[in-house]
Each structure stands twice: as C-alpha cells, then as structure tokens.
Enzyme design. Sequence first.
Site, short mmCIF file in Angstrom:
data_model
loop_
_atom_site.label_atom_id
_atom_site.label_comp_id
_atom_site.label_asym_id
_atom_site.label_seq_id
_atom_site.Cartn_x
_atom_site.Cartn_y
_atom_site.Cartn_z
CE LYS A 18 -3.64 -2.41 -0.39
NZ LYS A 18 -4.42 -3.17 0.55
C1 LIG Z 1 -5.44 -4.36 0.85
C2 LIG Z 1 -6.91 -4.22 0.93
C3 LIG Z 1 -7.62 -4.54 2.08
C4 LIG Z 1 -7.03 -5.29 3.24
O1 LIG Z 1 -6.00 -4.63 3.84
P1 LIG Z 1 -5.14 -5.40 4.95
O2 LIG Z 1 -4.41 -4.30 5.65
O3 LIG Z 1 -4.23 -6.35 4.21
O4 LIG Z 1 -6.08 -6.11 5.84
C5 LIG Z 1 -8.97 -4.24 2.14
N1 LIG Z 1 -9.59 -3.67 1.10
C6 LIG Z 1 -8.95 -3.37 -0.04
C7 LIG Z 1 -9.69 -2.71 -1.15
C8 LIG Z 1 -7.59 -3.65 -0.17
O5 LIG Z 1 -6.95 -3.40 -1.32
#
Ligand SMILES: *Cc1c(COP(=O)(O)O)cnc(C)c1O
Length: 396
Positions: A195
């Site tokens: 991210k």
């Molecule tokens: C990455 C992601 C998540 C989950 O995030 P985590 O921190 O890995 O739990 C949820 N929603 C979307 C749209 C994502 O891309």
Amino acid sequence: MTSVKLIDTVAHRTEFLPFSPPAISEQEIDAVVETLRSCWITTGPKTRYFERKFSWYVNAPGALAVNSCTGALHIAVASLGLGPGDEVITTPMTFASSVNVIVHEGATPVLVDVEPDTLNIDPARVAEAITPRTRALLPVHYTGHPADMKPLLELARQHDLRIIEDAAHALPAYYEGRMVGTIGDLTAFSFYATKNLTTAEGGMLTGAEDLIEQARVWSLHGMNRDAWKRYDSNGSWYYEIVAPGFKYNMTDIQAAIGLVQLKRLEEMQTRRYAVVRQYNDAFGDMDALQTPTERANVRSAWHLYVLRLNLDKLTIDRNRFIEEMKAHNIGTSVHFIPIHLHPYYRDTFGWKPEDFPIAFREFHRLISLPLHPGLTDEDVADVVAAVKDIVERYRC
Ligand SMILES: *Cc1c(COP(=O)(O)O)cnc(C)c1O
C-alpha cells in the site's frame, strides 16, 4: 500454463520488475531497531503518537491504529452493532476482506454494481438496493479514486444508515476538497506491504472521537480502559471486559515504521503522480487501451494504475496479455476478481456473473501496471515499451 513465443522486437529487461515492492529506507530500519532496544515493543507510546500524527494528517478527530485494514473494517462493523438481520451494501469490485467482515458479524452483504468510469459503487443503484433492513453502506475507494460520496451521504441521511469506508487504497485522497478519512462515520486504511504507506502489516480506523473510543475497546479484547498502560508504572492490574473484543492492536514496531513512512508520504506520492503522468502520456491515444479516469471533483491517491484493454482491438485476451508482460520481465496484477465470482460468495448467496454486469465485463479487461515510488524513469520506459510492443503485435 502455455508458454509464450515472443518475436523479439524490443529489448527485454534482464531483471524482473516486481509489481509493487515496499519502499523501505534506512530510516525505517533504524526506527525498528531503536524500538526493539526500548522497553515497549507492542502497543505503547509510538502507537499513540502515530495515531495522533495520522489523525492530524487526514484531519480526522480520532484515529485507532490496528494490525490490518481488515481488522479495522471488522472492528467498524462490530462496534457499530451490525449483525444478524442487518444488510450492508457494498461493491463487488474489492478485495475479499471488505465483504468477509460483514459475514463475520452475521450481517448480510448486499452487492451493488459499479460505475463504468471509476469502477466505484454506483450511488443510483445503491438507492435502488436500500430496504428496511439496510443499516450501513460500505463503499471502497477503488485504486485510490474516491467513490461518489455526496449522494451516498445523502442516502445515509435519508435512511439513517452508517457509512464505513474502505480506504485501503485512498491515502491521501480528496473528495470535493475533503480528505478521505473525514467523510463517513468510520474509515479504514491499510498499511499492508504493497500500500501507499506501509508498516509491513497494519491499518488505521478514523472517525469521530466517541466512535473511535468505542472501536478502541473492540480492538483489544473488549477491555474498558487504556489496557496498554497496565504494565506502566502508573498502571493498574484491574480491567473489565465490556464487549467480546478482538486482538487487533498495532505494535510499536509497526508504528515506528509508520511514523517514518508518514513523513515520507508526500515525497513518495510525488513520484507516483509522475509515473501516472508518464503512463497516461504514453497510452492516452492508443485505441486498444483505456487509461484510468480522475474526475474533476477528486484527487486520487493513485494506489493502482489500472489499464483497461479494448479487447475488440486485440487478438489476445487479458490473461495472455499478462503472460506477455511476464515474458517481458514485468510483473502486473488484476484488481480485482469480483466478489460474486468467488466460490464461497457465488454458492452462499447464489450470485451469478451477470448479476453485476459492469464489474463482470470490466474484470476481463483490467490489468494493473507497476506503480510505486521506487520506479526509475528507465523502469517506466520498459513498462511502456512492453505494453506498446504487445499491442502492436496483437492488434486486429
Ligand atoms: C489491501 C486491501 C484490504 C485489506 O487490507 P489489509 O491491511 O491487508 O487487511 C482491504 N480492502 C482493499 C480494497 C484492499 O486493497
């Protein structure tokens, strides 16, 4: 998998270009080591400081640091009291966890198809999907482009619904001048390795102070006081469990990484925007490709660069396109396999592919290109050359 025969028209990278490696500098490494040498390694002062810095950054009244965005979403659903008999409206164009958390609490997910330009949840269809059982909306800011929040807020006001936003992609993003994190009731961010800001694993929930304090209880076993302080010199052994809470707290090791990443975020974003411009310039006038949109009333966080293939202009499908990119030593991905195509959801809710025709149709032509701050101009040029080469060879 079938092997792909390449006609060598462009020089191929000798090294694989990963889709989205984390951007970790010596500063994050030093911060982790410093934390390990201190006496707080789990939730403590650094986590609280990271929450404060983050809430200042997005201009939200409250912030709760947790160990994932999935955890943040789950806490949001549970702490708002959503459960059996309650319907939560969300999008098929998301990662599984946005919908899994609704199921975890025994509530019913209701999917609504997306808008063709942004692939975000379509407010007009949301209006049609509201029933007397609807309790909440869960929009996802796909790729970092904010969903159309104004009509969603209006629907929430009219029908007394809560809004939980999945902002895993949307740091930093703006909708009509307001920063994502300050719009709905609760907003969940992700600090997963890929991210825009990473703590390896981690997440943050933002919202009004009272909702965040309620969520805080749910994030740590349902303990009713600042439980992390109970091993401090002023701490007390006494606590009470006031809810069947989860174990989703962030550690100070993660927070130490997050504090450095937050400082570096603007600089990292500047690089993302530059790469997006280079891709848009390169692909904007190619009729076999559709470049992503950014509406005039938003600023996208550009977590992902999702190119759409105009399949009627090509003799190959998207999966083959990905194989061809791999043969060029370039990593790509697909965001997302729509929720209703996954076996659990298909079988449990009886959803058919055509139930959400836009998500289903667009899924077949999506390809996410590498987009991260570590890309050099040469890397970007390699991606552009590979895409152009494949399009040229397989045009019809
Ligand atoms: C990455 C992601 C998540 C989950 O995030 P985590 O921190 O890995 O739990 C949820 N929603 C979307 C749209 C994502 O891309």
